[in-house]
Design an enzyme around this catalytic site. Structure first.
Site, PDB file in Angstrom:
ATOM      1  N   PRO A  72     -35.125  51.475   2.425  1.00  0.00           N
ATOM      2  CG  PRO A  72     -35.127  49.403   3.484  1.00  0.00           C
ATOM      3  CD  PRO A  72     -35.532  50.079   2.206  1.00  0.00           C
ATOM      4  CB  CYS A  73     -30.807  54.410   2.586  1.00  0.00           C
ATOM      5  SG  CYS A  73     -31.792  55.894   2.739  1.00  0.00           S
ATOM      6  CG  HIS A  74     -33.913  53.903   7.909  1.00  0.00           C
ATOM      7  ND1 HIS A  74     -34.786  53.888   6.836  1.00  0.00           N
ATOM      8  CD2 HIS A  74     -34.404  53.008   8.805  1.00  0.00           C
ATOM      9  CE1 HIS A  74     -35.760  53.024   7.082  1.00  0.00           C
ATOM     10  NE2 HIS A  74     -35.550  52.476   8.277  1.00  0.00           N
TER      11      HIS A  74
END
Length: 179
Positions: free
Chosen positions: A143-145
Site C-alpha cells: 500500500p504505497c498509496h
C-alpha cells in the site's frame, strides 16, 4: 499475511490478465508454475514504469482468479489486507522499504519522513525512500498509496494522484468531496 516465493525461472511461465476496477483496468502479471500463480506486478492504468504485455506472455484469467477475487473484495469494502503470494524483486533497500509499506494498516497513512524514521534512516534519506516507494511493482498489494507528504499533500504516486486520492478516500483516510 503475504508470502514471498522464491524465483524459479526454469519452471514458471509468465502469464497476465486484466481486471476491471473503480480505477480502470488493472494489469496483473505473474509467474505460473505447478498450478500456482506468484504475482510479480499489479499496475494501474497510466502507471509510470508499468510493464507492457509482451508477445511471449500468456493471457490466463483463471490463473489470477483468487487474486482478482481479493481485489474485488478490497474495492467492495470487504477486505483490508491482501493474502497474495508474490515474487521478491528489487534491491535490498527497496525490499526493506516495501516491507515497511506492508505494515501501514488499512485506513491509516504515514508520511515519507515518518517512514524514513521508522526504517532507522537519516532524515535526508526520505527522497531515497520515496524513490523506492515509486518503484513498487505491486500497487494496492503493497500500500504505497498510504504514504503522503508531511503537509498532508498527495504526492508521488506512480498510479497518479487522482488514484491515490480515490484509494485513501475508499479506505476512510480522506473524506469524500462533494462535486
Amino acid at each position: 499475511m503475504r508470502k514471498m516465493a522464491t524465483e524459479s525461472p526454469y519452471e514458471a511461465k509468465t502469464s497476465y490478465t486484466t481486471i476491471d476496477s473503480p480505477l480502470g483496468e488493472l494489469l496483473l502479471v505473474g509467474e505460473v508454475s505447478d498450478g500456482r500463480t506468484t504475482l510479480t506486478s499489479l499496475s494501474l492504468p497510466g502507471q509510470r514504469n508499468a510493464p507492457a504485455v509482451r508477445a511471449e506472455w500468456r493471457r490466463d484469467p483463471a490463473a489470477f482468479a483468487r487474486i482478482a477475487e481479493q481485489v474485488a473484495a478490497y474495492f467492495a469494502g470487504r477486505l483490508t489486507a491482501f493474502d497474495i503470494e508474490f515474487t521478491a524483486s528489487g534491491s535490498d533497500f527497496q525490499r526493506r522499504v516495501w516491507q515497511a509499506l506492508e505494515t501501514i494498516p488499512f485506513g491509516t497513512s504515514t508520511t515519507y519522513g515518518r517512514l524514513t524514521e521508522r526504517l532507522g534512516l537519516e532524515r535526508g534519506r526520505a527522497q531515497a525512500v520515496g524513490a523506492a516507494i515509486g518503484a513498487n511493482p505491486l500497487l494496492l498489494v503493497r500500500p504505497c498509496h498510504r504514504v503522503i507528504g508531511a503537509d498532508g499533500s498527495m504526492r508521488g504516486y506512480a498510479g497518479g494522484v487522482e488514484a491515490k486520492v480515490h484509494l485513501l478516500t475508499h479506505e476512510g483516510v480522506l473524506q469524500p468531496t462533494l462535486a
